[in-house]
Design an enzyme around this catalytic site. Structure first.
Site, PDB file in Angstrom:
ATOM      1  N   ASP A  99      95.496 -58.864  74.981  1.00 52.76           N
ATOM      2  CA  ASP A  99      94.958 -58.859  76.535  1.00 52.76           C
ATOM      3  C   ASP A  99      95.802 -59.465  77.465  1.00 52.76           C
ATOM      4  O   ASP A  99      95.404 -59.883  78.703  1.00 52.76           O
ATOM      5  CB  ASP A  99      93.677 -59.910  76.223  1.00 52.76           C
ATOM      6  CG  ASP A  99      94.085 -61.308  75.665  1.00 52.76           C
ATOM      7  OD1 ASP A  99      95.095 -61.649  75.610  1.00 52.76           O
ATOM      8  OD2 ASP A  99      93.254 -62.403  75.871  1.00 52.76           O
ATOM      9  N   CYS A 107      98.905 -62.482  74.595  1.00 57.84           N
ATOM     10  CA  CYS A 107      99.308 -62.633  73.370  1.00 57.84           C
ATOM     11  C   CYS A 107     100.650 -63.271  73.097  1.00 57.84           C
ATOM     12  O   CYS A 107     100.668 -63.928  72.029  1.00 57.84           O
ATOM     13  CB  CYS A 107      99.757 -61.064  72.762  1.00 57.84           C
ATOM     14  SG  CYS A 107     100.976 -60.015  73.555  1.00 57.84           S
ATOM     15  N   HIS A 148     103.550 -56.297  72.381  1.00 56.19           N
ATOM     16  CA  HIS A 148     102.467 -57.198  71.748  1.00 56.19           C
ATOM     17  C   HIS A 148     103.554 -58.197  70.851  1.00 56.19           C
ATOM     18  O   HIS A 148     104.237 -57.845  70.093  1.00 56.19           O
ATOM     19  CB  HIS A 148     101.612 -56.212  70.972  1.00 56.19           C
ATOM     20  CG  HIS A 148     100.190 -57.255  70.285  1.00 56.19           C
ATOM     21  ND1 HIS A 148      99.422 -57.806  71.232  1.00 56.19           N
ATOM     22  CD2 HIS A 148     100.105 -57.486  69.082  1.00 56.19           C
ATOM     23  CE1 HIS A 148      98.795 -58.811  70.548  1.00 56.19           C
ATOM     24  NE2 HIS A 148      98.963 -58.724  69.190  1.00 56.19           N
TER      25      HIS A 148
END
Length: 213
Positions: free
Chosen positions: A9, A12, A117
């Site tokens: 979101d 991370c 990510h």
């Protein structure tokens, strides 16, 4: 090692660090705000690596959905005084960020996926939750001294409270004793007065009988 998956979101990186420092990725906002506060406090250093206005940069990065980068990782490594290792499909880290001092603490390990990510990499047999919360100003043995000081203060307060309570009880006992004595004296005085009245009454009756023809 085990990978703990973080929510994708925009938070991370901060989630992954929160997972290892607090044991809860939902503490990411706390980690983020502490990080930005630290960077703002050390603006002379960190602002050199930012092309935009530094205060605007810091305010933008306070947004929970703003991605963190290498600059924030360096700040967190210094802030928690823990090395941060970034892994990407390998046991050898592709990047390492060092704290201000050489710590014996286990590093914060992150895994980097798809170029966007971060996840948390943990050793299930070596708990690190809470490590680094003393921050960079930590002094060895200070926590033990503070605990001892608090324990002594608690002990002193306890004994003081007990002494005050004992004094209060003694005062209450003394007051009760005085009240009982006063009541006994008053009762004795009243009985004495009754006896005197009775004697006067009898004397009066006896005198009356004597004077009658």
């Amino acid at each position: 090692m085990v990978i703990h998956r973080m929510k994708p979101d925009g938070a991370c990186l901060f989630r992954a660090v929160a997972d290892q420092v607090y044991g809860d990725q939902d503490m990411h906002s706390v980690v983020r705000n502490h990080t930005m506060d630290y960077m703002l406090k050390n603006a002379d250093y960190f602002s050199q690596y930012v092309t935009e206005d530094f205060e605007q940069y810091v305010n933008r990065k306070r947004n929970d959905h703003s991605y963190g980068n290498n600059l924030e990782m360096q700040a967190m490594a210094e802030m928690y005084n823990r090395t941060i290792e970034v892994h990407q499909y390998s046991i050898d880290p592709i990047n390492i960020f060092f704290g201000m001092y050489k710590p014996d603490n286990a590093p914060i390990r992150l895994s980097y996926h798809y170029g966007v990510h971060y996840n948390s990499v943990v050793d299930p047999y070596s708990a690190t939750v809470g490590v680094g919360l003393g921050l960079a100003g930590h002094k060895p043995g200070l926590a033990d001294k503070m605990l001892m000081k608090d324990a002594m203060k608690h002990s002193e307060n306890f004994h003081l409270e007990q002494a005050l309570l004992q004094d209060h009880l003694q005062l209450s006992d003394r007051d009760t004793t005085y009240e009982a004595l006063e009541e006994a004296v008053a009762r004795e005085s009243y009985l004495t007065w009754l006896r005197e009245q009775e004697m006067r009454t009898r004397s009066g009756q006896h005198g009356l009988e004597v004077t009658l023809p």
